[in-house]
Scaffold this motif. Sequence first.
Motif, PDB file in Angstrom:
ATOM      1  N   GLU A   1       0.915  -1.348  -0.493  1.00 31.58           N
ATOM      2  CA  GLU A   1       0.191   0.447   0.201  1.00 31.58           C
ATOM      3  C   GLU A   1       0.871   1.433  -0.127  1.00 31.58           C
ATOM      4  O   GLU A   1       0.615   2.132  -0.362  1.00 31.58           O
ATOM      5  N   ALA A   2       2.170   1.368   0.469  1.00 33.42           N
ATOM      6  CA  ALA A   2       3.088   2.176   0.502  1.00 33.42           C
ATOM      7  C   ALA A   2       3.084   2.451  -0.593  1.00 33.42           C
ATOM      8  O   ALA A   2       2.848   3.679  -1.022  1.00 33.42           O
ATOM      9  N   ARG A   3       3.888   1.498  -1.015  1.00 32.48           N
ATOM     10  CA  ARG A   3       4.399   1.602  -2.179  1.00 32.48           C
ATOM     11  C   ARG A   3       3.454   2.432  -3.773  1.00 32.48           C
ATOM     12  O   ARG A   3       3.692   2.740  -4.047  1.00 32.48           O
ATOM     13  N   GLN A   4       2.384   1.389  -3.448  1.00 33.03           N
ATOM     14  CA  GLN A   4       1.141   2.532  -4.382  1.00 33.03           C
ATOM     15  C   GLN A   4       1.148   3.642  -4.314  1.00 33.03           C
ATOM     16  O   GLN A   4       1.085   4.148  -4.980  1.00 33.03           O
ATOM     17  N   ALA A   5       1.125   4.249  -3.194  1.00 32.37           N
ATOM     18  CA  ALA A   5       0.433   5.304  -2.569  1.00 32.37           C
ATOM     19  C   ALA A   5       1.532   6.310  -3.412  1.00 32.37           C
ATOM     20  O   ALA A   5       1.292   7.262  -3.558  1.00 32.37           O
ATOM     21  N   LYS A   6       3.088   5.594  -2.965  1.00 26.56           N
ATOM     22  CA  LYS A   6       4.527   6.155  -3.290  1.00 26.56           C
ATOM     23  C   LYS A   6       4.363   6.667  -4.675  1.00 26.56           C
ATOM     24  O   LYS A   6       4.623   7.188  -5.794  1.00 26.56           O
ATOM     25  N   ASP A   7       3.897   5.577  -5.427  1.00 29.08           N
ATOM     26  CA  ASP A   7       4.248   5.597  -7.086  1.00 29.08           C
ATOM     27  C   ASP A   7       2.823   6.558  -7.630  1.00 29.08           C
ATOM     28  O   ASP A   7       2.602   6.984  -8.631  1.00 29.08           O
ATOM     29  N   GLY A   8       1.705   6.799  -6.997  1.00 27.23           N
ATOM     30  CA  GLY A   8       0.640   7.461  -7.522  1.00 27.23           C
ATOM     31  C   GLY A   8       0.899   8.982  -7.728  1.00 27.23           C
ATOM     32  O   GLY A   8       0.654   9.668  -8.157  1.00 27.23           O
ATOM     33  N   ASP A   9       1.677   8.980  -6.290  1.00 28.20           N
ATOM     34  CA  ASP A   9       2.336  10.877  -5.963  1.00 28.20           C
ATOM     35  C   ASP A   9       2.936  11.378  -7.021  1.00 28.20           C
ATOM     36  O   ASP A   9       3.539  12.201  -7.435  1.00 28.20           O
ATOM     37  N   LEU A  10       4.094   9.787  -7.916  1.00 30.85           N
ATOM     38  CA  LEU A  10       4.903  10.364  -9.023  1.00 30.85           C
ATOM     39  C   LEU A  10       4.067  10.305 -10.478  1.00 30.85           C
ATOM     40  O   LEU A  10       3.495  11.282 -10.903  1.00 30.85           O
TER      41      LEU A  10
END
Length: 91
Positions: A82-91
Amino acid sequence: MKPSLRRSKMVSFRLSPEEFAKFQEICASQGVRSLSDFARTAMQQLIASNNLSDPLWHEVGQLREQIRALCVQVDRIAQVLEARQAKDGDL
């Protein structure tokens, strides 16, 4: 009746119609006079046998602990994803 044998506590639980029918069937086949007597006797036998010393009971306990540990690991993995998905979504 001795004061120590006096029954003053009540336990109640619900059964499905199928469970109740099976319960009655077992009581009848064992010649037990009532469902209460059967339940009381079964409980007393369980206490007397101390099923905690049964190797199968021990194995089940170990399996439960392993399942709990796996659940913790799955939760951690889910948090990382979930943290990775949130980080990738911010890019």
